[in-house]
Scaffold this active site. Sequence first.
Site, PDB file in Angstrom:
ATOM      1  N   GLU A  82       0.854  -1.186   0.000  1.00 37.89           N
ATOM      2  CA  GLU A  82       0.000   0.000   0.000  1.00 37.89           C
ATOM      3  C   GLU A  82       0.893   1.241   0.000  1.00 37.89           C
ATOM      4  O   GLU A  82       1.941   1.266   0.647  1.00 37.89           O
ATOM      5  CB  GLU A  82      -0.890  -0.008   1.248  1.00 37.89           C
ATOM      6  N   LYS A 181     -10.514   0.677  -1.169  1.00 38.35           N
ATOM      7  CA  LYS A 181     -10.431   0.403   0.267  1.00 38.35           C
ATOM      8  C   LYS A 181     -11.664   0.936   0.989  1.00 38.35           C
ATOM      9  O   LYS A 181     -12.046   2.096   0.834  1.00 38.35           O
ATOM     10  CB  LYS A 181      -9.157   1.039   0.835  1.00 38.35           C
ATOM     11  N   CYS A 214      -4.845  -3.282   4.053  1.00 34.71           N
ATOM     12  CA  CYS A 214      -4.399  -2.831   5.374  1.00 34.71           C
ATOM     13  C   CYS A 214      -5.480  -2.915   6.451  1.00 34.71           C
ATOM     14  O   CYS A 214      -5.813  -3.995   6.915  1.00 34.71           O
ATOM     15  CB  CYS A 214      -3.842  -1.409   5.260  1.00 34.71           C
TER      16      CYS A 214
END
Length: 465
Positions: A82, A181, A214
């Site tokens: 990321e 995300k 993440c």
Amino acid sequence: MAMASSSLQHAFIFILLGSIRTLALEKYIAAVFEHAVILPESTVNPVSPEEALKLMNQNIDILEDAIQKAAKQGAHIIVTPEDAIYGFFFTRETIYPYLEDIPDPQVNWIPCTDSERFGPAPVQKRLSCLARNNSIYVVANMGDKKNCSYIDPKCPCDGRYQYNTNVVFDSEGKLVARYHKFNLFKGEQQFDIPKEPELATFDTAFGKFGLFTCFDILFHDPAVILITQLSVDTILFPTAWMNVLPHLTAIEFHSAWAMGMRANVLAANTHNPILNMTGSGIYTPSRSEAYHYDAESTNGHLLVAEIYSHPSRFPTPLPTVNWSSYATTVEGFHEGPTFSGFIFHDDFTLCTLGKEADNLTVCQKSLCCHLSYRMVKQEEGELYVLGAFDGLHEVEGQYYLQICTLLKCGSMDLQSCGQATKTAKSSFDFYSLSGTFGTNYIFPEVLLSGIRLAPDLFQVIFLKL
């Protein structure tokens, strides 16, 4: 008659070749790259598109070297971190020059051969060409922009959505997956949250893959759904993970998630020791095939390992898990004197280990944690505790946790229990830790002295009622 025979022969050869191309692989070679990102200079004003592209190309130059090395080792797929292409610490305005319009993969697009089809896309073109020229799937994280209008009541005032985005290009350079995300970390104010959690998957000859990013790994949607409802074999996981001891170090939790969810996880972390970012790995339900943790060096690191394409089937099928079946029948354990201690801002109920061997229980609300252990060496000046937490974690996001833990305190002071500590000298001959958890989403962590995993030194017992 001769012509007919020739046609049949060609048809047979075509069918045979087609079968070879789609032949499923029981194993494949995976790669992840931990990248020391070249960061932009701090600024309150947006840089020019040319300056933004220059920085991104500098980072992609490093990724290119890793991709080429992975391909030469036979890797079928590589995951990069990321924020690996442009870094972090942006505002909504300063990130904009780094963004590209990333289309839905259903458009059937190879940017390497048709880069201007959806407007300027130099980053997507370069990533596509890296995949195509090296015959490898490339997973990368970048920024997506989507224009919107006042007709959309949620359209930001600047007239565009901006997303933290994972992209996947197949071995021919085709865009095959895009994921925005959903669970943004508190510092990601430059990005928008998509209206719904996206379930991004794609199929290959070496398994079914899913993506998230993440902070997503700490939430049910979309992470758990990809495994439980869509039967994904491998999770592709770009991350910029800041390690937090004792329970949320990257290699510790990501490997535990793979074991708990019984799926492969290819985790590529950003490398920035100043921000406590390190820890990447190739994890399977049974062990960590390869991992990297280095809080001292400033260099990136490439990991390559062979793993099973369908971990739920090979080498042997994994049984259905009922994690609490043992803990609910435990007898002969006693609850010693308890005290409270804070671990990453959560109020744990703790009990000290006062003997070389014992059977202990500690409870909080509906959770009871049972520990059976025997120590072969207890170093003077080291204190160990059994702990339980059952409640809502409210720091850096909200999520409900049930935790049973055996950990070393920072010192002999009870108030130090829960403080970050990286080394231990005491040794356990064995220990067994179980809990009366109210969920089947259990992630078994073991972290040894020196921030090391223990892939061959412990096992999770899968029990059924």
